[in-house]
Motif scaffolding. Structure first.
Motif, mmCIF file in Angstrom:
data_model
loop_
_atom_site.group_PDB
_atom_site.id
_atom_site.type_symbol
_atom_site.label_atom_id
_atom_site.label_comp_id
_atom_site.label_asym_id
_atom_site.label_seq_id
_atom_site.Cartn_x
_atom_site.Cartn_y
_atom_site.Cartn_z
ATOM 1 N N ILE A 14 0.839 -1.206 0.000
ATOM 2 C CA ILE A 14 0.000 0.000 0.000
ATOM 3 C C ILE A 14 0.872 1.254 0.000
ATOM 4 N N LEU A 15 1.906 1.262 0.845
ATOM 5 C CA LEU A 15 2.812 2.407 0.901
ATOM 6 C C LEU A 15 3.505 2.632 -0.436
ATOM 7 N N ILE A 40 -8.601 -3.014 4.149
ATOM 8 C CA ILE A 40 -7.816 -1.908 3.600
ATOM 9 C C ILE A 40 -7.987 -0.652 4.444
ATOM 10 N N ARG A 41 -9.213 -0.356 4.875
ATOM 11 C CA ARG A 41 -9.426 0.830 5.719
ATOM 12 C C ARG A 41 -8.628 0.713 7.008
ATOM 13 N N ARG A 42 -8.598 -0.475 7.570
ATOM 14 C CA ARG A 42 -7.829 -0.686 8.807
ATOM 15 C C ARG A 42 -6.337 -0.461 8.554
ATOM 16 N N ASP A 43 -5.844 -0.956 7.407
ATOM 17 C CA ASP A 43 -4.441 -0.742 7.066
ATOM 18 C C ASP A 43 -4.144 0.742 6.854
ATOM 19 N N LEU A 44 -5.028 1.427 6.148
ATOM 20 C CA LEU A 44 -4.823 2.853 5.904
ATOM 21 C C LEU A 44 -4.818 3.642 7.204
ATOM 22 N N ASN A 45 -5.711 3.301 8.102
ATOM 23 C CA ASN A 45 -5.762 3.997 9.390
ATOM 24 C C ASN A 45 -4.470 3.787 10.166
ATOM 25 N N ALA A 46 -3.934 2.558 10.119
ATOM 26 C CA ALA A 46 -2.680 2.274 10.828
ATOM 27 C C ALA A 46 -1.528 3.068 10.217
ATOM 28 N N GLU A 50 0.862 6.296 11.784
ATOM 29 C CA GLU A 50 2.328 6.328 11.727
ATOM 30 C C GLU A 50 2.828 7.525 10.911
ATOM 31 N N ALA A 51 1.904 8.371 10.463
ATOM 32 C CA ALA A 51 2.220 9.585 9.693
ATOM 33 C C ALA A 51 2.865 9.261 8.351
ATOM 34 N N LYS A 52 2.601 8.072 7.805
ATOM 35 C CA LYS A 52 3.121 7.704 6.489
ATOM 36 C C LYS A 52 2.135 8.047 5.377
#
Length: 263
Positions: A14-15, A40-46, A50-52
């Motif tokens: 994703i990054l 995916i929403r959970r991954d994006l929130n994480a 982390e400010a990424k």
């Protein structure tokens, strides 16, 4: 693979997509990665915590900065493609050759393939590459001194640049942070550009290695051009939007994941 490992690989992907395109959508990522929109929403929130990434309606955008993805995350991205590239490059290297190897995950994987060769002289500022090729005791490995950059385990100082200037390589293998729409080569720091350009200048055959995700990927420092390489080894053709960049270098292009590996 454990659930934690799969999650790490997915978030790294994703990054990388966000860094390449600037922004990503939940629906597109869910389709591409084969998971639910909720995951995916959970991954994006994480990643946002982390400010990424920065959250947007329906997705997220990459937080611009000078930092590359962590080495551990980059090393697992597109791994089969990088292995295919490594096999093509290894076939070009003759026993007894002098070889430059740059920083980056793809050159390090190429170095692992070179461990099967005999009596190479490897000049590198990439400690991961040095360790990989040192599995074969017939090789000679030359490294610069000074402070090692962490967590990438490489050297990006004047000693490293001078080292590549003090040798002439039969083959110079270098990676790149990104390839811009005009064919300019991008990296994350000016010293990365300087070391890469020194490798190219002092190699009888300069070989650019990159998986197709590097096309359109953003980075701040610019130097060199796609067309400067004597040989370009990709896993496969990038998005058709970049076809115009490849047309002038077709005779120097090798596609590692195509039958015969030649364009």
């Amino acid at each position: 693979m454990s659930a934690g490992g799969a999650r790490m690989d997915r978030r790294s992907a994703i990054l990388a997509a966000a860094q390449r395109h600037g922004r990503v959508s939940v629906d597109a990522l869910a389709s591409e990665l084969g998971v639910s929109a909720h995951t995916i929403r959970r991954d994006l929130n994480a990643l946002c915590r982390e400010a990424k990434l920065r959250r947007l309606h329906g997705g997220a955008e990459f937080v611009e900065g000078s930092a590359n993805l962590p080495y551990a995350a980059r090393s697992v991205l597109n791994f089969p493609a990088k292995q295919a590239i490594a096999q093509v490059v290894a076939e070009l290297v003759k026993d007894g050759a002098t070889v430059f190897v740059s920083i980056g995950t793809t050159p390090a994987i190429v170095a692992g393939a070179l461990a099967k060769k005999e009596a190479l002289t490897i000049v590198t500022n990439n400690l991961n590459a040095a360790f990989a090729v040192s599995e074969n005791s017939t090789h000679r490995v030359i490294l610069p001194g000074g402070e090692m950059r962490l967590p990438d385990r490489d050297f990006l100082n004047e000693a490293a640049i001078d080292l590549f200037g003090a040798y002439r390589a039969d083959i110079g293998i270098y990676g790149v942070g990104g390839i811009d729409t005009d064919g300019s080569l991008l990296d994350f720091h000016s010293t990365e550009v300087r070391a890469r350009e020194q490798i190219r200048a002092n190699s009888r055959t300069a070989v650019l290695v990159a998986d197709r995700s590097k096309f359109g990927r953003r980075a701040a420092a610019v130097g060199g051009h796609l067309g400067d390489a004597d040989l370009i080894v990709l896993d496969a053709r990038p998005d058709p939007a970049f076809a115009g960049l490849l047309a002038p270098v077709e005779d120097r292009l090798r596609l590692a994941c195509d039958q015969g590996a030649a364009a």
